[in-house]
Scaffold this motif. Structure first.
Motif, PDB file in Angstrom:
ATOM      1  N   GLU A   1       0.839  -1.199   0.000  1.00  0.00           N
ATOM      2  CA  GLU A   1       0.000   0.000   0.000  1.00  0.00           C
ATOM      3  C   GLU A   1       0.878   1.254   0.000  1.00  0.00           C
ATOM      4  O   GLU A   1       0.632   2.200  -0.747  1.00  0.00           O
ATOM      5  CB  GLU A   1      -0.877  -0.045   1.252  1.00  0.00           C
ATOM      6  CG  GLU A   1      -2.068   0.850   1.241  1.00  0.00           C
ATOM      7  CD  GLU A   1      -2.944   0.614   2.463  1.00  0.00           C
ATOM      8  OE1 GLU A   1      -4.112   0.999   2.383  1.00  0.00           O
ATOM      9  OE2 GLU A   1      -2.474   0.077   3.486  1.00  0.00           O
ATOM     10  N   LYS A   2       1.922   1.238   0.802  1.00  0.00           N
ATOM     11  CA  LYS A   2       2.823   2.389   0.882  1.00  0.00           C
ATOM     12  C   LYS A   2       3.614   2.555  -0.420  1.00  0.00           C
ATOM     13  O   LYS A   2       3.745   3.666  -0.928  1.00  0.00           O
ATOM     14  CB  LYS A   2       3.780   2.210   2.057  1.00  0.00           C
ATOM     15  CG  LYS A   2       4.701   3.363   2.263  1.00  0.00           C
ATOM     16  CD  LYS A   2       5.604   3.148   3.463  1.00  0.00           C
ATOM     17  CE  LYS A   2       6.551   4.318   3.625  1.00  0.00           C
ATOM     18  NZ  LYS A   2       7.475   4.117   4.738  1.00  0.00           N
ATOM     19  N   LEU A   3       4.137   1.446  -0.955  1.00  0.00           N
ATOM     20  CA  LEU A   3       4.921   1.521  -2.186  1.00  0.00           C
ATOM     21  C   LEU A   3       4.102   1.988  -3.379  1.00  0.00           C
ATOM     22  O   LEU A   3       4.608   2.688  -4.250  1.00  0.00           O
ATOM     23  CB  LEU A   3       5.534   0.149  -2.492  1.00  0.00           C
ATOM     24  CG  LEU A   3       6.669  -0.299  -1.581  1.00  0.00           C
ATOM     25  CD1 LEU A   3       7.032  -1.745  -1.876  1.00  0.00           C
ATOM     26  CD2 LEU A   3       7.887   0.600  -1.743  1.00  0.00           C
ATOM     27  N   SER A   4       2.849   1.587  -3.429  1.00  0.00           N
ATOM     28  CA  SER A   4       2.007   1.950  -4.569  1.00  0.00           C
ATOM     29  C   SER A   4       1.255   3.259  -4.371  1.00  0.00           C
ATOM     30  O   SER A   4       0.598   3.733  -5.292  1.00  0.00           O
ATOM     31  CB  SER A   4       1.001   0.835  -4.851  1.00  0.00           C
ATOM     32  OG  SER A   4       0.111   0.703  -3.758  1.00  0.00           O
ATOM     33  N   SER A   5       1.356   3.820  -3.170  1.00  0.00           N
ATOM     34  CA  SER A   5       0.634   5.068  -2.845  1.00  0.00           C
ATOM     35  C   SER A   5      -0.868   4.916  -3.067  1.00  0.00           C
ATOM     36  O   SER A   5      -1.534   5.844  -3.525  1.00  0.00           O
ATOM     37  CB  SER A   5       1.170   6.244  -3.659  1.00  0.00           C
ATOM     38  OG  SER A   5       2.519   6.467  -3.374  1.00  0.00           O
ATOM     39  N   ILE A   6      -1.371   3.742  -2.764  1.00  0.00           N
ATOM     40  CA  ILE A   6      -2.801   3.467  -2.890  1.00  0.00           C
ATOM     41  C   ILE A   6      -3.330   3.102  -1.514  1.00  0.00           C
ATOM     42  O   ILE A   6      -2.756   2.269  -0.828  1.00  0.00           O
ATOM     43  CB  ILE A   6      -3.067   2.305  -3.869  1.00  0.00           C
ATOM     44  CG1 ILE A   6      -2.605   2.695  -5.265  1.00  0.00           C
ATOM     45  CG2 ILE A   6      -4.535   1.915  -3.876  1.00  0.00           C
ATOM     46  CD1 ILE A   6      -2.695   1.554  -6.260  1.00  0.00           C
ATOM     47  N   LYS A   7      -4.414   3.733  -1.131  1.00  0.00           N
ATOM     48  CA  LYS A   7      -5.045   3.428   0.144  1.00  0.00           C
ATOM     49  C   LYS A   7      -6.130   2.384  -0.087  1.00  0.00           C
ATOM     50  O   LYS A   7      -7.017   2.567  -0.902  1.00  0.00           O
ATOM     51  CB  LYS A   7      -5.643   4.706   0.755  1.00  0.00           C
ATOM     52  CG  LYS A   7      -6.378   4.500   2.045  1.00  0.00           C
ATOM     53  CD  LYS A   7      -5.436   4.049   3.139  1.00  0.00           C
ATOM     54  CE  LYS A   7      -6.215   3.835   4.432  1.00  0.00           C
ATOM     55  NZ  LYS A   7      -5.603   2.868   5.300  1.00  0.00           N
TER      56      LYS A   7
END
Length: 95
Positions: free
Chosen positions: A12-18
């Motif tokens: 989630e952090k690496l892809s910047s997707i919540k």
């Protein structure tokens, strides 16, 4: 490979997707299925197979490059209401 909350947080952090809380379990299940599928592919014995780089023996059968005259710019600009050399002339819109 087991997809747990820690790994999902990292993805989630690496892809910047919540990822919404109600979707987390579904996403973990889907990612686990994908990883399982890739593990099945890793079991294939490809040691006897050769990679195919080209299907033709003489390389890629493309046409030879030839330089020819092109009048596309003139054909396009002849329909323009106003032109200057090889460019359209348009009203200024930025001050």
């Amino acid at each position: 490979m087991n997809i747990d909350d820690k790994l999902l947080d990292k993805l989630e952090k690496l892809s910047s997707i919540k990822i919404k809380d109600e979707k987390r379990e579904e996403i973990k299940q889907q990612l686990s299925e994908i990883v399982s599928f890739v593990d099945i592919l890793n079991e294939l014995d490809l040691s006897k197979d050769n990679a195919v780089v080209s299907i033709t023996s003489g390389g890629t059968p493309l046409r030879e490059d030839k330089i020819t005259a092109s009048y596309v710019i003139d054909d396009v600009l002849k329909n323009s209401p106003s032109r200057e050399v090889n460019f359209f002339v348009v009203p200024k819109i930025i001050e």
